[in-house]
Design a protein around this motif. Sequence first.
Motif, mmCIF file in Angstrom:
data_model
loop_
_atom_site.group_PDB
_atom_site.id
_atom_site.type_symbol
_atom_site.label_atom_id
_atom_site.label_comp_id
_atom_site.label_asym_id
_atom_site.label_seq_id
_atom_site.Cartn_x
_atom_site.Cartn_y
_atom_site.Cartn_z
ATOM 1 N N LEU A 46 -11.124 -18.258 -3.923
ATOM 2 C CA LEU A 46 -11.709 -16.917 -3.992
ATOM 3 C C LEU A 46 -10.562 -15.920 -3.963
ATOM 4 C CD1 LEU A 46 -13.959 -18.332 -1.520
ATOM 5 C CD2 LEU A 46 -15.098 -16.690 -2.932
ATOM 6 N N GLY A 47 -10.501 -15.021 -4.953
ATOM 7 C CA GLY A 47 -9.333 -14.136 -5.050
ATOM 8 C C GLY A 47 -9.647 -12.657 -4.965
ATOM 9 N N ARG A 48 -10.951 -12.299 -4.944
ATOM 10 C CA ARG A 48 -11.260 -10.859 -4.939
ATOM 11 C C ARG A 48 -11.409 -10.352 -3.507
ATOM 12 N NH1 ARG A 48 -15.029 -10.636 -10.422
ATOM 13 N NH2 ARG A 48 -13.367 -11.606 -11.667
ATOM 14 N N TYR A 49 -10.908 -9.141 -3.280
ATOM 15 C CA TYR A 49 -10.849 -8.594 -1.928
ATOM 16 C C TYR A 49 -12.182 -8.733 -1.204
ATOM 17 C CZ TYR A 49 -10.207 -5.482 1.990
ATOM 18 O OH TYR A 49 -10.152 -4.989 3.262
ATOM 19 N N GLU A 50 -13.249 -8.290 -1.875
ATOM 20 C CA GLU A 50 -14.572 -8.259 -1.224
ATOM 21 C C GLU A 50 -14.942 -9.641 -0.662
ATOM 22 O OE1 GLU A 50 -17.552 -7.456 -4.180
ATOM 23 O OE2 GLU A 50 -19.170 -8.062 -2.793
ATOM 24 N N ARG A 317 -10.021 -2.886 -5.287
ATOM 25 C CA ARG A 317 -9.905 -2.356 -3.927
ATOM 26 C C ARG A 317 -8.734 -1.382 -3.771
ATOM 27 N NH1 ARG A 317 -8.704 -0.393 0.107
ATOM 28 N NH2 ARG A 317 -9.135 -0.950 2.290
ATOM 29 N N TRP A 318 -7.627 -1.641 -4.499
ATOM 30 C CA TRP A 318 -6.398 -0.862 -4.276
ATOM 31 C C TRP A 318 -6.024 -0.075 -5.525
ATOM 32 C CZ3 TRP A 318 -5.348 -1.138 0.739
ATOM 33 C CH2 TRP A 318 -5.740 -2.278 1.434
ATOM 34 N N ASP A 319 -5.730 1.191 -5.319
ATOM 35 C CA ASP A 319 -5.267 2.040 -6.403
ATOM 36 C C ASP A 319 -3.800 1.677 -6.703
ATOM 37 O OD1 ASP A 319 -5.357 4.162 -8.158
ATOM 38 O OD2 ASP A 319 -4.553 5.567 -6.672
ATOM 39 N N GLN A 320 -3.450 1.450 -7.955
ATOM 40 C CA GLN A 320 -2.083 1.066 -8.345
ATOM 41 C C GLN A 320 -1.482 0.027 -7.391
ATOM 42 O OE1 GLN A 320 0.571 4.230 -9.799
ATOM 43 N NE2 GLN A 320 -0.949 5.660 -9.036
ATOM 44 N N PRO A 321 -2.077 -1.165 -7.352
ATOM 45 C CA PRO A 321 -1.642 -2.152 -6.355
ATOM 46 C C PRO A 321 -0.173 -2.556 -6.445
ATOM 47 C CG PRO A 321 -3.204 -3.124 -7.936
ATOM 48 C CD PRO A 321 -3.195 -1.655 -8.177
ATOM 49 N N GLU A 322 0.432 -2.450 -7.634
ATOM 50 C CA GLU A 322 1.833 -2.874 -7.780
ATOM 51 C C GLU A 322 2.805 -1.839 -7.218
ATOM 52 O OE1 GLU A 322 3.087 -5.749 -8.763
ATOM 53 O OE2 GLU A 322 1.072 -6.552 -9.095
ATOM 54 N N LYS A 323 2.281 -0.657 -6.884
ATOM 55 C CA LYS A 323 3.161 0.382 -6.361
ATOM 56 C C LYS A 323 3.392 0.157 -4.858
ATOM 57 C CE LYS A 323 3.934 5.234 -6.230
ATOM 58 N NZ LYS A 323 3.348 6.443 -5.761
ATOM 59 N N PHE A 324 4.633 0.241 -4.440
ATOM 60 C CA PHE A 324 4.949 0.196 -3.010
ATOM 61 C C PHE A 324 4.986 1.636 -2.525
ATOM 62 C CE2 PHE A 324 8.484 0.204 0.253
ATOM 63 C CZ PHE A 324 7.748 -0.416 1.251
ATOM 64 N N ASP A 325 4.052 1.990 -1.664
ATOM 65 C CA ASP A 325 3.877 3.387 -1.273
ATOM 66 C C ASP A 325 3.788 3.463 0.252
ATOM 67 O OD1 ASP A 325 2.982 5.898 -0.721
ATOM 68 O OD2 ASP A 325 1.198 5.817 -1.989
ATOM 69 N N VAL A 326 4.878 3.914 0.870
ATOM 70 C CA VAL A 326 4.954 3.869 2.342
ATOM 71 C C VAL A 326 3.932 4.791 3.008
ATOM 72 C CG1 VAL A 326 7.367 3.131 2.412
ATOM 73 C CG2 VAL A 326 6.853 5.582 2.457
ATOM 74 N N ARG A 328 0.733 4.981 1.817
ATOM 75 C CA ARG A 328 -0.603 4.514 1.417
ATOM 76 C C ARG A 328 -1.500 4.294 2.660
ATOM 77 N NH1 ARG A 328 -2.395 1.374 -3.080
ATOM 78 N NH2 ARG A 328 -0.263 0.930 -3.788
ATOM 79 N N ASP A 329 -2.790 4.580 2.507
ATOM 80 C CA ASP A 329 -3.723 4.206 3.573
ATOM 81 C C ASP A 329 -3.987 2.705 3.409
ATOM 82 O OD1 ASP A 329 -5.708 3.663 5.316
ATOM 83 O OD2 ASP A 329 -7.099 5.218 4.612
ATOM 84 N N VAL A 330 -3.317 1.928 4.228
ATOM 85 C CA VAL A 330 -3.242 0.491 4.006
ATOM 86 C C VAL A 330 -4.223 -0.269 4.907
ATOM 87 C CG1 VAL A 330 -1.404 -0.080 5.652
ATOM 88 C CG2 VAL A 330 -1.383 -1.125 3.384
ATOM 89 N N ARG A 331 -5.033 0.516 5.648
ATOM 90 C CA ARG A 331 -5.977 -0.134 6.572
ATOM 91 C C ARG A 331 -6.891 -1.099 5.815
ATOM 92 N NH1 ARG A 331 -8.219 5.166 9.390
ATOM 93 N NH2 ARG A 331 -7.816 5.832 7.253
ATOM 94 N N GLY A 332 -7.178 -2.228 6.440
ATOM 95 C CA GLY A 332 -8.072 -3.209 5.818
ATOM 96 C C GLY A 332 -7.344 -4.239 4.961
ATOM 97 N N HIS A 333 -6.009 -4.128 4.822
ATOM 98 C CA HIS A 333 -5.326 -5.152 4.020
ATOM 99 C C HIS A 333 -5.414 -6.497 4.761
ATOM 100 C CE1 HIS A 333 -1.582 -6.134 6.140
ATOM 101 N NE2 HIS A 333 -1.619 -4.904 6.601
ATOM 102 N N LEU A 334 -5.239 -7.576 4.020
ATOM 103 C CA LEU A 334 -5.546 -8.895 4.575
ATOM 104 C C LEU A 334 -4.298 -9.702 4.943
ATOM 105 C CD1 LEU A 334 -8.443 -9.801 2.097
ATOM 106 C CD2 LEU A 334 -8.594 -8.709 4.339
ATOM 107 N N GLY A 335 -3.143 -9.045 4.954
ATOM 108 C CA GLY A 335 -1.892 -9.755 5.240
ATOM 109 C C GLY A 335 -1.843 -10.362 6.633
ATOM 110 N N TRP A 336 -2.624 -9.817 7.569
ATOM 111 C CA TRP A 336 -2.707 -10.401 8.917
ATOM 112 C C TRP A 336 -3.956 -11.276 9.046
ATOM 113 C CZ3 TRP A 336 1.687 -9.468 11.404
ATOM 114 C CH2 TRP A 336 2.352 -8.246 11.236
ATOM 115 N N GLY A 337 -4.694 -11.458 7.965
ATOM 116 C CA GLY A 337 -5.988 -12.124 8.051
ATOM 117 C C GLY A 337 -7.039 -11.151 8.570
#
Length: 394
Positions: A46-50, A317-326, A328-337
Amino acid sequence: MMAKPLPSTDKDLFSRDSVRNSRAVDDAIREMAPAVYLEREDIVMLGRYEHVSKGLVDWKSFSNTSRPWHDPNSVRPEILLTDDPPRHTQVRAVIGRALSPKAMKAMDDAFRREAEILVDDLLRNGDTEIDAVSGITARYVHKVLPDLMGLPEQGREKMTPFGNAVWATMGPMNDLFHEAMAGAGDSFEWVDKSCNRESIRPDSLGGEMYAAADRGEISEQDAKLLTLTILSAGSDTTVITMGNAINLFARFPEQYRILRDDPPLLRNAFDEALRWDAPSRMAGRIAQVDVPVDDYVIPAGTRCGLMFAAANRDPRRWDQPEKFDVRRDVRGHLGWGQGIHMCVGKALAQAEADALLGELVKRVKCIEPAGEPEPWMTTIGHGPIKVPVRLLAA
Ligand code: HEM
């Protein structure tokens, strides 16, 4: 309505080539369909954020007890990430207390002191060219983590081959797996011996695990397994995520400038680096019931991969996901699970990043790329293992 048959592919997601290009490979699976059957591995991705986010939270439908390629006799510690409640809840209480933000706050001074020593050394002759992973982030984590755990000094260089072998056990037994195992040497014996009660400093995090066993909160065997778990789960993840952050500072110099002008942004920048590229491609789970995913159904008993990294770049889910934007409202990202297995070492990793990356931001005015980053050649772990950079002293 009848569920549609699951789309499938015979592509090998874990070959050398796929590992080298895993950002593109994982994104292609996400775009193919919400759930994709991998014929070679007999697992559903499963690869989609939702769906990844929902799946991580729904531990009753997606159990951790038997993950893809699960081998109960593997060298990886079988505890916590391989448990469901109620056992998970009981064990997590002990490790969660030891790694709480409050407990980690007490480590701030030690972490900052080590960061200062390292950066002093890096900049002793002014500007310098270095591999940001072996020369900065691994050097730092391989010092502060075993110090914190109360491990002996001798043999710590074995943490790299040990980490490679542990990560290999998360994925298929292909040639990358066998290479990591062959490279492990005697690192397992060293780790096993170093995490014994007799080898551990009592006034340490490892010591706390054994103290919890003395109080009857966990068994003696669990105390050792938790010590091993912290050492294996807490090392490469932090090394790679901080290495990736430095890589992004070099590749997005305007973002590094924003950060230098406003250092309190560092926590957000670190999270954004983790959203941009996670050190783990997927979480392994097994479906306990038939799970509907849009027009498809994943049958009960199917092993699944919930793709953190692809979901963190999902353009739905993410606007311009390839952009690194310090900023960005990054809440909800799944990098910590997410959910009950969400990273229990987050406060520790953040404290290390605050100290080490904070020291760099303070003392390095510009980070320039000094060559192409090299990918970590492992199947489930992911990220740059070599990041050549030039540090220009402030
Ligand atoms: C930047 C660094 C780190 C990242 C990106 C990270 C990421 C993650 C993720 C994504 C999970 C969830 C896995 C899943 O649901 O299948 C997780 C769980 C876990 N992490 Fe971390 N981690 C990091 C650092 C650490 C550190 C420093 C420690 C220990 C000191 C640690 C210990 C653990 C443990 C024990 C679990 C399992 C928790 C459970 O099952 O309840 N991690 N981590």
